[in-house]
Design an enzyme around this catalytic site. Structure first.
Site, PDB file in Angstrom:
ATOM      1  N   GLY A  31     -62.375 -49.702   9.382  1.00  0.00           N
ATOM      2  CA  GLY A  31     -60.962 -50.079   9.407  1.00  0.00           C
ATOM      3  C   GLY A  31     -60.672 -51.350   8.649  1.00  0.00           C
ATOM      4  O   GLY A  31     -61.448 -51.772   7.801  1.00  0.00           O
ATOM      5  N   HIS A  37     -61.434 -49.751  -0.183  1.00  0.00           N
ATOM      6  CA  HIS A  37     -61.521 -48.487   0.560  1.00  0.00           C
ATOM      7  C   HIS A  37     -60.693 -47.399  -0.133  1.00  0.00           C
ATOM      8  O   HIS A  37     -61.130 -46.252  -0.244  1.00  0.00           O
ATOM      9  CB  HIS A  37     -60.993 -48.663   1.989  1.00  0.00           C
ATOM     10  CG  HIS A  37     -61.840 -49.548   2.855  1.00  0.00           C
ATOM     11  ND1 HIS A  37     -61.369 -50.731   3.382  1.00  0.00           N
ATOM     12  CD2 HIS A  37     -63.114 -49.412   3.300  1.00  0.00           C
ATOM     13  CE1 HIS A  37     -62.318 -51.282   4.116  1.00  0.00           C
ATOM     14  NE2 HIS A  37     -63.379 -50.525   4.086  1.00  0.00           N
ATOM     15  N   ARG A 189     -63.270 -58.754   5.680  1.00  0.00           N
ATOM     16  CA  ARG A 189     -63.409 -60.134   6.170  1.00  0.00           C
ATOM     17  C   ARG A 189     -62.563 -61.125   5.370  1.00  0.00           C
ATOM     18  O   ARG A 189     -62.298 -62.229   5.836  1.00  0.00           O
ATOM     19  CB  ARG A 189     -64.878 -60.572   6.127  1.00  0.00           C
ATOM     20  CG  ARG A 189     -65.768 -59.791   7.087  1.00  0.00           C
ATOM     21  CD  ARG A 189     -67.246 -60.041   6.790  1.00  0.00           C
ATOM     22  NE  ARG A 189     -68.081 -59.053   7.431  1.00  0.00           N
ATOM     23  CZ  ARG A 189     -68.669 -59.202   8.613  1.00  0.00           C
ATOM     24  NH1 ARG A 189     -68.515 -60.313   9.281  1.00  0.00           N
ATOM     25  NH2 ARG A 189     -69.414 -58.246   9.134  1.00  0.00           N
TER      26      ARG A 189
END
Length: 282
Positions: A31, A37, A189
């Site tokens: 996620g 992604h 992050r």
């Protein structure tokens, strides 16, 4: 777009669609989705009839309980972002119980030594957790192809080894690192970086790029020592490791060979946030 939270439901759906001859690409994620992604999702959609994206923060691959607790969980935002790409995406967002059935424990794996290099030296048991979740997800989703970013190059190598050792019928595809304009590798992050650390973080890619230039004329040892000195001078980033490794074995290179391929790998802390990156050298 359909969101599944139970493995039995997504398994039934995929089985039915496979009987119609449809092929499935799979992008496993934890996620907090970003453009990196999405680049994997777009590739999966291009090469398959349907793309499955799993969104699951896997507890067994965290060696740091605090890191697990702080890991961003943004399912609604993730789904909204995926909708901008295509409606032809299945989302699997299970609970811990749906995956682990009350036994949240990692299996033990041997990856022929790949698990002991680099990340394995600093994150004990991490790759057992990765192997456990990826194996289970492959068994649930049964994809034709699975897509992973090369930012986690060691993880990619280990997943290829997992597929080979367990004869899992899936093609694992490594995809280029997707970077911000500054060169910083996209990571979930990054959203947690304070502004001054976000500004400084591209130093990692800059150092890797210069290391690549130097690797043409200097030994691995000289390049490594140079890189370590650059980080030692940086007041905001704390180097955990800079390693030049053989891409096949992931072992640090002692002497260069013209027949082998090498990459430089970095792990560094920006405040309390750990960033990793790597770059092909030849």
């Amino acid at each position: 777009m359909t969101i599944f939270t139970q493995k039995s439901k997504i398994q039934d759906h995929i089985s039915t669609e496979k009987l119609k001859g449809k092929t499935f690409g799979f992008v496993p994620t934890m996620g907090a989705l970003h453009k990196g992604h999405l680049s994997l999702v777009k590739k999966a959609l291009k090469e398959n009839d349907v793309c499955v994206v799993s969104i699951f923060v896997n507890p067994t691959q965290f060696d740091n309980a605090d890191d697990l607790k702080k890991y961003p969980r943004t399912l609604d935002d993730d789904v909204s972002l995926l909708k901008t790409v295509s409606k032809n995406i299945l989302v699997y967002a299970p609970s811990v119980d749906d995956i682990y059935e009350g036994n949240t424990k990692a299996e033990q794996f041997s990856f022929d030594g790949l698990e002991f290099e680099m990340e394995g030296m600093f994150r004990q048991g991490h790759f057992d957790g990765v192997g456990t979740i990826v194996k289970r997800l492959f068994e649930i989703v049964t994809p034709n192809n699975a897509y992973f970013g090369e930012k986690d190059f060691q993880q990619l190598a280990i997943i290829k080894k997992l597929v080979e050792k367990y004869n899992i019928p899936v093609v694992v595809k490594g995809c280029e690192i997707f970077r911000e304009d500054s060169g910083l590798a996209y990571s979930s992050r990054n959203a947690r970086l304070k502004p001054e650390y976000k500004n400084e973080a591209p130093f990692i890619y800059k150092t890797l790029s210069t290391a690549k230039e130097k690797f043409g004329t200097k030994s691995a040892k000289e390049v490594t020592e140079w890189a370590e000195k650059q980080f030692a001078k940086n007041k905001l980033l704390e180097l955990e490791y800079f390693i030049i490794a053989d891409v096949e074995t992931l072992k640090p290179v002692k002497r260069k060979s013209k027949t082998k391929t090498y990459r430089a790998f970095v792990a560094a802390y920006a405040d309390d946030i750990r960033l990793i990156d790597n770059l092909a050298l030849n």
